[in-house]
Write a protein that holds these residues in place. Sequence first.
Motif, mmCIF file in Angstrom:
data_model
loop_
_atom_site.group_PDB
_atom_site.id
_atom_site.type_symbol
_atom_site.label_atom_id
_atom_site.label_comp_id
_atom_site.label_asym_id
_atom_site.label_seq_id
_atom_site.Cartn_x
_atom_site.Cartn_y
_atom_site.Cartn_z
ATOM 1 N N LYS A 87 16.404 -5.741 53.554
ATOM 2 C CA LYS A 87 16.705 -6.748 52.528
ATOM 3 C C LYS A 87 16.037 -8.075 52.836
ATOM 4 C CE LYS A 87 21.239 -4.631 51.850
ATOM 5 N NZ LYS A 87 22.711 -4.811 51.894
ATOM 6 N N SER A 88 15.421 -8.219 54.000
ATOM 7 C CA SER A 88 14.789 -9.478 54.380
ATOM 8 C C SER A 88 13.454 -9.612 53.685
ATOM 9 C CB SER A 88 14.611 -9.533 55.899
ATOM 10 O OG SER A 88 13.818 -10.635 56.258
ATOM 11 N N THR A 89 13.269 -10.724 52.983
ATOM 12 C CA THR A 89 11.993 -10.979 52.308
ATOM 13 C C THR A 89 10.922 -11.375 53.291
ATOM 14 O OG1 THR A 89 12.566 -13.285 51.932
ATOM 15 C CG2 THR A 89 13.163 -11.684 50.218
ATOM 16 N N ALA A 135 10.736 -7.625 37.567
ATOM 17 C CA ALA A 135 9.708 -6.777 38.170
ATOM 18 C C ALA A 135 10.314 -5.851 39.221
ATOM 19 C CB ALA A 135 8.612 -7.643 38.790
ATOM 20 N N SER A 136 11.253 -6.387 40.035
ATOM 21 C CA SER A 136 11.896 -5.557 41.061
ATOM 22 C C SER A 136 12.658 -4.417 40.433
ATOM 23 C CB SER A 136 12.835 -6.417 41.917
ATOM 24 O OG SER A 136 12.123 -7.437 42.575
ATOM 25 N N ALA A 137 13.440 -4.729 39.365
ATOM 26 C CA ALA A 137 14.230 -3.692 38.712
ATOM 27 C C ALA A 137 13.332 -2.636 38.073
ATOM 28 C CB ALA A 137 15.141 -4.330 37.662
ATOM 29 N N ALA A 138 12.272 -3.117 37.394
ATOM 30 C CA ALA A 138 11.370 -2.174 36.729
ATOM 31 C C ALA A 138 10.676 -1.264 37.737
ATOM 32 C CB ALA A 138 10.332 -2.940 35.901
ATOM 33 N N LEU A 139 10.153 -1.848 38.835
ATOM 34 C CA LEU A 139 9.448 -1.053 39.835
ATOM 35 C C LEU A 139 10.401 -0.088 40.527
ATOM 36 C CD1 LEU A 139 6.865 -0.422 41.344
ATOM 37 C CD2 LEU A 139 7.358 -2.312 42.909
ATOM 38 N N SER A 140 11.624 -0.574 40.837
ATOM 39 C CA SER A 140 12.604 0.301 41.480
ATOM 40 C C SER A 140 12.948 1.480 40.587
ATOM 41 C CB SER A 140 13.863 -0.497 41.823
ATOM 42 O OG SER A 140 14.831 0.333 42.430
ATOM 43 N N ASN A 141 13.112 1.208 39.267
ATOM 44 C CA ASN A 141 13.434 2.297 38.332
ATOM 45 C C ASN A 141 12.293 3.326 38.271
ATOM 46 O OD1 ASN A 141 15.897 1.141 37.732
ATOM 47 N ND2 ASN A 141 15.121 0.035 35.924
ATOM 48 N N VAL A 142 11.080 2.828 38.215
ATOM 49 C CA VAL A 142 9.941 3.750 38.143
ATOM 50 C C VAL A 142 9.839 4.588 39.420
ATOM 51 C CG1 VAL A 142 7.425 3.890 38.031
ATOM 52 C CG2 VAL A 142 8.647 2.311 36.528
ATOM 53 N N ILE A 143 10.057 3.927 40.580
ATOM 54 C CA ILE A 143 10.003 4.663 41.847
ATOM 55 C C ILE A 143 11.096 5.718 41.901
ATOM 56 C CG2 ILE A 143 10.333 4.451 44.337
ATOM 57 C CD1 ILE A 143 8.938 1.740 44.188
ATOM 58 N N PRO A 155 11.883 -0.504 58.764
ATOM 59 C CA PRO A 155 12.854 -1.507 59.252
ATOM 60 C C PRO A 155 13.743 -0.917 60.329
ATOM 61 C CG PRO A 155 13.531 -0.667 57.126
ATOM 62 C CD PRO A 155 12.161 -0.119 57.369
ATOM 63 N N GLU A 156 14.147 -1.814 61.264
ATOM 64 C CA GLU A 156 15.019 -1.355 62.336
ATOM 65 C C GLU A 156 16.419 -1.065 61.840
ATOM 66 O OE1 GLU A 156 14.957 -4.193 65.410
ATOM 67 O OE2 GLU A 156 12.829 -3.944 65.893
ATOM 68 N N SER A 157 16.827 -1.702 60.762
ATOM 69 C CA SER A 157 18.168 -1.483 60.208
ATOM 70 C C SER A 157 18.123 -1.682 58.711
ATOM 71 C CB SER A 157 19.192 -2.445 60.838
ATOM 72 O OG SER A 157 18.863 -3.789 60.483
ATOM 73 N N THR A 158 19.207 -1.310 58.036
ATOM 74 C CA THR A 158 19.266 -1.467 56.583
ATOM 75 C C THR A 158 19.192 -2.933 56.186
ATOM 76 O OG1 THR A 158 20.624 0.493 56.495
ATOM 77 C CG2 THR A 158 20.591 -0.878 54.533
ATOM 78 N N GLU A 159 19.770 -3.790 57.015
ATOM 79 C CA GLU A 159 19.745 -5.212 56.681
ATOM 80 C C GLU A 159 18.322 -5.743 56.684
ATOM 81 O OE1 GLU A 159 21.723 -3.787 58.781
ATOM 82 O OE2 GLU A 159 23.675 -4.052 57.805
ATOM 83 N N ALA A 214 15.531 -4.623 44.786
ATOM 84 C CA ALA A 214 16.449 -4.256 43.703
ATOM 85 C C ALA A 214 17.613 -3.495 44.294
ATOM 86 C CB ALA A 214 15.738 -3.418 42.655
ATOM 87 N N ALA A 215 18.811 -3.951 44.006
ATOM 88 C CA ALA A 215 20.043 -3.330 44.505
ATOM 89 C C ALA A 215 20.017 -3.187 46.017
ATOM 90 C CB ALA A 215 20.259 -1.976 43.850
ATOM 91 N N GLY A 216 19.452 -4.207 46.696
ATOM 92 C CA GLY A 216 19.421 -4.224 48.140
ATOM 93 C C GLY A 216 18.334 -3.384 48.763
ATOM 94 N N ASP A 217 17.530 -2.704 47.977
ATOM 95 C CA ASP A 217 16.453 -1.855 48.515
ATOM 96 C C ASP A 217 15.098 -2.461 48.206
ATOM 97 O OD1 ASP A 217 18.197 0.070 49.506
ATOM 98 O OD2 ASP A 217 18.311 1.067 47.547
#
Length: 730
Positions: free
Chosen positions: A62-64, A131-139, A55-59, A102-105
């Motif tokens: 967050k774009s789907t 699913a987002s929270a679980a995958l983010s935690n595993v990563i 991504p070009e920026s942090t924002e 998850a949490a903006g990431d």
Amino acid sequence: MLVGDATVAEACSMIAGEAQALTGAAAAHMWRYARASGELVLETGVERRRVSWVPESTENAKSTETASSVLLAQHMHPDLSERTPRTNTNTNADVSAVDLVAAGDLAGVLVLEGAGSAVSESDFEEFLLNASAALSNVITLEEARTEQQQLATVAKLALELSSNLDIEFVLSTMLNQIRDLAGVPIAYIMMLDQSSSQLFMRASVGLTDPEYYGKVRLKLGVGLGGKAVEIGQIYYTDDYLTDERFIRDSDVDDADLREGIRSVIGVPMLVEDQFVGLLCLADREVRTFSDSILDLLERLAQHAGRAVQNASLYERGTSALSEVQRDSDEAQHRILVLMRQIEARRALNEIMLRDGGLDGLLAWLRQVAGGAIVALDEHHAPFGSQGDPDRVAELQEFAFARAHHRGPEGAEKHSRRPRSAAPPGREKRSGGMDGRRIMSVPITAAGVVLGSIWCNAANTDVDGLGEVLEEGANAVALELLRERSVAEVAERLGRELIVEIFGRGESDAEVLERRARGLGIELNTMARFCIVWPYARDSESAVAALAPCILASEFRGALVVLLTDAYEGFADTLEGVLEAASARESGAVISTVGWRSPHLATEFALAERLVKVAAGSSRQKRVLDLDRARVLGLLLGSVDGMETLDSFAEMALGPILRHASGDLGELVTTLETYLACRQSPQKTAEQLYVHVNTVYYRVNLIKKLLESDLSDPLQVLDLQIACLIRRFLK
């Protein structure tokens, strides 16, 4: 949603499975987002697919829409390689894609294929959140584990590198572990050649092109490696072959192309700002290296640089110590060799002082070497040997073959060399028969090669064996020179004695007998003499070695030989010697008188005249024994009767001599040979080297000219005597 201790790949598979069950889609795929490399990764169990998305920026992260649309636009889900989406959105009639955040990431992208059963939006949103929270935690957990593992590996590697000073071990261990940590197939280290200011490959792992290692050399500032060393910082490229930031080297580019290298990292190894080497990692795929990987490589390069410096210092110190030890060993070896040479000279001098001769010298050499000894002269003929007869014969055959460059390999030639050279045991190759060491040493005197000594040594552990053999060769050379000097003096005295006996005729007989005794010769035993003409050095030794000979020497272009009374059969033996010498124009005459005979001078003069006739005639035998041809003495013994003899020859051969056809010489020669061969045309043709028909023609012409069929024995005798007289006189 519970994923427990699952890996990221397992978590992705579980999420895709639950999404397919929840939505009733035909297929579901979970792409995870690799934060370190900025890639969307799909692991199907058969292959791994990647889509670059930074991504070009942090924002934007967050774009789907961005991640999903990029994924769909690049056709990277498994069954859509031939499809083209209608729009650049995250859904179409067949496929839908949604980002898991998850949490903006961004954690990943879920792709659903095919229409399924309706599911409420709230249930689907809840599933996505879980699913987002679980995958983010595993990563996150896996990244933490990876970082912990990397740190542990770095600590372990640092400990291993600092505890070992073997440069090869350090380089090999370091490259293998760093390659595994970075997840790349290729790792190598380059060092600087101070003399050429070029980087060269010092060690590598993972290369497949055998020529790559030796061909890649970089000048400072050239290529990625030269650039990294020049600026003293880490430098990398996603795709080296298309990167325009570098100064190119065609040889390096060709090598990279053959090896398939695309992505490269170069990390300078510095110790207190001093360049030690360049650590390089390479991949055959285009890829992005994350900041964490770069940080890890910098830390590893620090430890690696220190380890390489320590190992290099240790290697130089060890090398210097080894060189000192080698110098010490060599000095000790030289002392041992010198002591053996001194001992050898003492022993050899004792042998020569007590007149041990060549046999004594060779026997001593055989005792030192413990094997067979063979001595060859300058013509490669053996003149001495010591040892077991079978081994001597084997060694003699070997030496003769090697001397003529047509036999087995393996002999060691020991030649003189500067004292600073390496000891002979270290500079020679092994070789020999029955596992023994074969050595050869030249026998020289004043730069002249007199022969060689060959040794099938059993005592191969003797220090300075080559030098000892050299001392032995020097002693043998002196002995050969002494023997040759004695032989030359004896030859000169013998020649002078022959001159006194046959050349002057005025010397007192008792004086000559006394001089002969000084040469070990009893003139009273001289029963006859023999003259061989012309003189040939090669045949002299062969004739002098015959049993009845007591003295042989050159005199007036002929070889004069004094014979004892044991001359029975000497004529036939001498015939064989002259035949073996292949001297076609040679001949010999044996006298009927010996020492103290009043007719000695007269018969010597007769023999001198007759020997040239015997040498030039076509007689089947070369040796003329006057005891069997006394008529020649009657005919040719008087010089005053030469005119009468000439008239006799002219009268007997007149018709042939008056023949004017131009083949006079051929006719006389044919007649003489024909009569000597007992009138055999076949044997005459063999003697004259002509066709038998030619002999028939000439003989018929001779018979016609003489008006005789040559059947009268008295006429044949007249013709033979006439031919002999004419040859002698003409």
